[in-house]
Write a protein that holds these residues in place. Structure first.
Motif, mmCIF file in Angstrom:
data_model
loop_
_atom_site.group_PDB
_atom_site.id
_atom_site.type_symbol
_atom_site.label_atom_id
_atom_site.label_comp_id
_atom_site.label_asym_id
_atom_site.label_seq_id
_atom_site.Cartn_x
_atom_site.Cartn_y
_atom_site.Cartn_z
ATOM 1 N N LEU A 1 -4.186 -1.797 7.497
ATOM 2 C CA LEU A 1 -3.235 -2.854 7.392
ATOM 3 C C LEU A 1 -3.398 -4.286 8.159
ATOM 4 O O LEU A 1 -4.199 -4.372 9.131
ATOM 5 C CB LEU A 1 -1.960 -2.183 8.061
ATOM 6 N N ALA A 2 -2.878 -5.084 7.666
ATOM 7 C CA ALA A 2 -3.116 -6.604 8.400
ATOM 8 C C ALA A 2 -1.858 -7.070 8.331
ATOM 9 O O ALA A 2 -0.912 -6.654 7.424
ATOM 10 C CB ALA A 2 -4.414 -7.083 7.450
ATOM 11 N N ALA A 3 -1.743 -8.289 8.569
ATOM 12 C CA ALA A 3 -0.398 -8.993 8.968
ATOM 13 C C ALA A 3 -0.039 -9.220 7.372
ATOM 14 O O ALA A 3 -0.482 -9.619 6.316
ATOM 15 C CB ALA A 3 -0.793 -10.614 9.372
ATOM 16 N N GLY A 4 1.385 -9.041 7.208
ATOM 17 C CA GLY A 4 2.033 -9.312 5.709
ATOM 18 C C GLY A 4 2.075 -8.071 5.107
ATOM 19 O O GLY A 4 2.596 -8.063 3.789
ATOM 20 N N ASP A 5 1.231 -7.086 5.125
ATOM 21 C CA ASP A 5 1.263 -5.743 4.425
ATOM 22 C C ASP A 5 2.508 -4.645 4.893
ATOM 23 O O ASP A 5 3.021 -4.622 5.902
ATOM 24 C CB ASP A 5 -0.078 -4.909 4.966
ATOM 25 N N THR A 6 2.897 -4.179 3.728
ATOM 26 C CA THR A 6 3.788 -2.921 3.768
ATOM 27 C C THR A 6 3.101 -1.779 3.264
ATOM 28 O O THR A 6 2.549 -1.630 2.220
ATOM 29 C CB THR A 6 5.198 -3.506 2.973
ATOM 30 N N LEU A 7 3.328 -0.746 4.142
ATOM 31 C CA LEU A 7 2.875 0.615 3.683
ATOM 32 C C LEU A 7 4.162 1.536 3.210
ATOM 33 O O LEU A 7 5.011 1.661 4.278
ATOM 34 C CB LEU A 7 2.249 1.446 4.925
ATOM 35 N N TYR B 1 0.798 -0.923 -0.052
ATOM 36 C CA TYR B 1 0.223 -0.026 -0.158
ATOM 37 C C TYR B 1 1.053 1.150 -0.078
ATOM 38 O O TYR B 1 2.058 1.313 0.450
ATOM 39 C CB TYR B 1 -1.088 0.165 1.401
ATOM 40 N N TYR B 2 0.256 2.525 -0.413
ATOM 41 C CA TYR B 2 1.089 3.733 -0.803
ATOM 42 C C TYR B 2 0.231 4.847 0.154
ATOM 43 O O TYR B 2 -0.859 4.687 -0.080
ATOM 44 C CB TYR B 2 1.275 3.832 -2.101
ATOM 45 N N VAL B 3 0.950 5.809 0.528
ATOM 46 C CA VAL B 3 0.588 7.148 0.902
ATOM 47 C C VAL B 3 1.260 8.160 0.200
ATOM 48 O O VAL B 3 2.331 8.200 0.362
ATOM 49 C CB VAL B 3 0.534 7.331 2.542
ATOM 50 N N ALA B 4 0.547 9.115 -0.213
ATOM 51 C CA ALA B 4 1.231 10.295 -1.097
ATOM 52 C C ALA B 4 0.141 11.417 -0.794
ATOM 53 O O ALA B 4 -0.852 11.691 -0.843
ATOM 54 C CB ALA B 4 1.144 9.955 -2.368
ATOM 55 N N GLN B 5 0.950 12.595 -0.619
ATOM 56 C CA GLN B 5 0.362 13.989 0.011
ATOM 57 C C GLN B 5 0.190 14.657 -1.751
ATOM 58 O O GLN B 5 -0.865 15.333 -1.727
ATOM 59 C CB GLN B 5 1.389 14.830 0.618
ATOM 60 N N SER B 6 0.668 14.284 -2.571
ATOM 61 C CA SER B 6 0.669 14.896 -3.902
ATOM 62 C C SER B 6 -0.583 14.947 -4.619
ATOM 63 O O SER B 6 -1.270 15.497 -5.160
ATOM 64 C CB SER B 6 1.962 14.766 -4.838
ATOM 65 N N ASP B 7 -1.019 13.272 -4.659
ATOM 66 C CA ASP B 7 -2.079 13.132 -5.614
ATOM 67 C C ASP B 7 -2.715 11.964 -4.856
ATOM 68 O O ASP B 7 -3.470 11.431 -5.401
ATOM 69 C CB ASP B 7 -1.611 12.569 -6.767
ATOM 70 N N GLY B 8 -2.799 11.854 -3.338
ATOM 71 C CA GLY B 8 -3.450 10.729 -2.720
ATOM 72 C C GLY B 8 -4.996 11.263 -2.488
ATOM 73 O O GLY B 8 -5.358 12.356 -2.125
ATOM 74 N N SER B 9 -5.850 10.298 -1.999
ATOM 75 C CA SER B 9 -7.151 10.408 -1.422
ATOM 76 C C SER B 9 -7.232 9.312 -0.615
ATOM 77 O O SER B 9 -6.957 8.055 -1.122
ATOM 78 C CB SER B 9 -8.027 10.592 -2.537
ATOM 79 N N ASP B 10 -7.931 9.411 0.449
ATOM 80 C CA ASP B 10 -8.515 8.113 1.302
ATOM 81 C C ASP B 10 -9.611 7.375 0.963
ATOM 82 O O ASP B 10 -10.037 6.554 1.440
ATOM 83 C CB ASP B 10 -8.656 8.774 2.799
ATOM 84 N N SER B 11 -10.161 7.859 -0.365
ATOM 85 C CA SER B 11 -11.083 7.301 -0.982
ATOM 86 C C SER B 11 -10.628 6.394 -2.075
ATOM 87 O O SER B 11 -11.224 5.520 -2.725
ATOM 88 C CB SER B 11 -12.199 8.247 -1.583
ATOM 89 N N TYR B 12 -9.179 6.469 -2.183
ATOM 90 C CA TYR B 12 -8.735 5.519 -3.349
ATOM 91 C C TYR B 12 -8.477 4.302 -2.609
ATOM 92 O O TYR B 12 -8.637 4.017 -1.608
ATOM 93 C CB TYR B 12 -7.471 6.058 -3.877
#
Length: 254
Positions: free
Chosen positions: A37-43, A1-12
């Motif tokens: 997040l769950a077991a095995g996930d990388t953010l 999974y990814y988080v980005a300020q430039s073009d992210g949205s919590d609805s994506y």
């Protein structure tokens, strides 16, 4: 999974490092990502300064850890702006679940502590912390590791006119390890075992120019402090290098 300020949205859907169209793109906030997040996930967190209180509460497992990291070594700062978290008794970032790795982040200007490891088998790797109101990086769980982390200017007590007494990097947990860490110019202690610490190790680390003790071994049970360097370059501080004490009455001191 990814988080980005430039073009992210919590609805994506959080599955892409940049926006792809529709709902295909990164999330906007670490706070929201932490709930998914769950077991095995990388953010992977993309470059920027995030003013958020971040608590990772889900559990990983021994073979499927949860990992929070930066995206392709981009610079990521979590900035409490001296307003977050809501209490000086809370950290700005915390691993509340088990088997969580948090790495390669800068954590600054926390109204409380910088980072707590409150679950078991958690890791703080290459964390840079500074300017916390209270403590810096603290292990409160079992079998946790703090490795290649640095912290300075903890316990500064902003915006209060008098500083608090926050240690830079410490453990109150059991079977924890602090190694390859550096603590300097903190109001409280540099590196420490405190209160309920049991069977913990501080090794191959450096503590210098702290206004309180550089190494503080307080009430630990079967703890080991070895191969560390203590020094002072500010003679006016006149603080101790290594202090062994027993403030906490609830633990047998060995």
């Amino acid at each position: 999974y990814y988080v980005a300020q430039s073009d992210g949205s919590d609805s994506y859907d959080g599955l892409y490092p940049s926006y792809q169209g529709g709902t295909n793109g990164p999330w906007l906030t670490i706070t929201y990502a932490a709930t998914q997040l769950a077991a095995g996930d990388t953010l992977y967190i993309r470059t920027g300064t995030y003013s958020e209180y971040c608590s990772f509460n889900s559990n990983g497992t021994a073979v499927n850890r949860i990992t929070i990291d930066t995206y392709q070594s981009e610079a990521v700062t979590i900035d409490g702006e001296y307003t977050k978290p809501s209490s000086v008794f809370l950290p700005l970032v915390r691993a509340y679940g088990d088997y969580i790795t948090i790495r390669d982040l800068k954590i600054t200007r926390s109204y409380g502590a910088s980072l707590f490891l409150q679950g078991d088998y958690c890791e703080a790797l290459n964390i840079t912390g500074d300017h916390s109101y209270a403590s810096g990086i603290v292990d409160l769980g079992a079998h946790n590791t703090i490795d290649y982390c640095t912290h300075t200017t903890s316990g500064e007590g902003y915006p209060s006119p008098s500083p608090t007494w926050g240690a830079a990097i410490s453990t109150q947990g059991s079977y924890g390890t602090i190694k390859h860490c550096i603590a300097w110019d903190n109001i409280g202690e540099g590196l420490s075992f405190v209160n309920t610490a049991s069977h913990c190790v501080i090794e191959d680390s450096v503590s210098y120019n702290n206004e309180s003790y550089n190494f503080y071994i307080d009430s630990g049970d079967n703890c080991v402090c070895r191969r560390n360097l203590v020094y002072q370059t500010t003679p006016s501080l006149e603080t101790a290098g290594i202090v062994v004490a027993k403030e906490y009455s609830g633990t047998v001191f060995n």
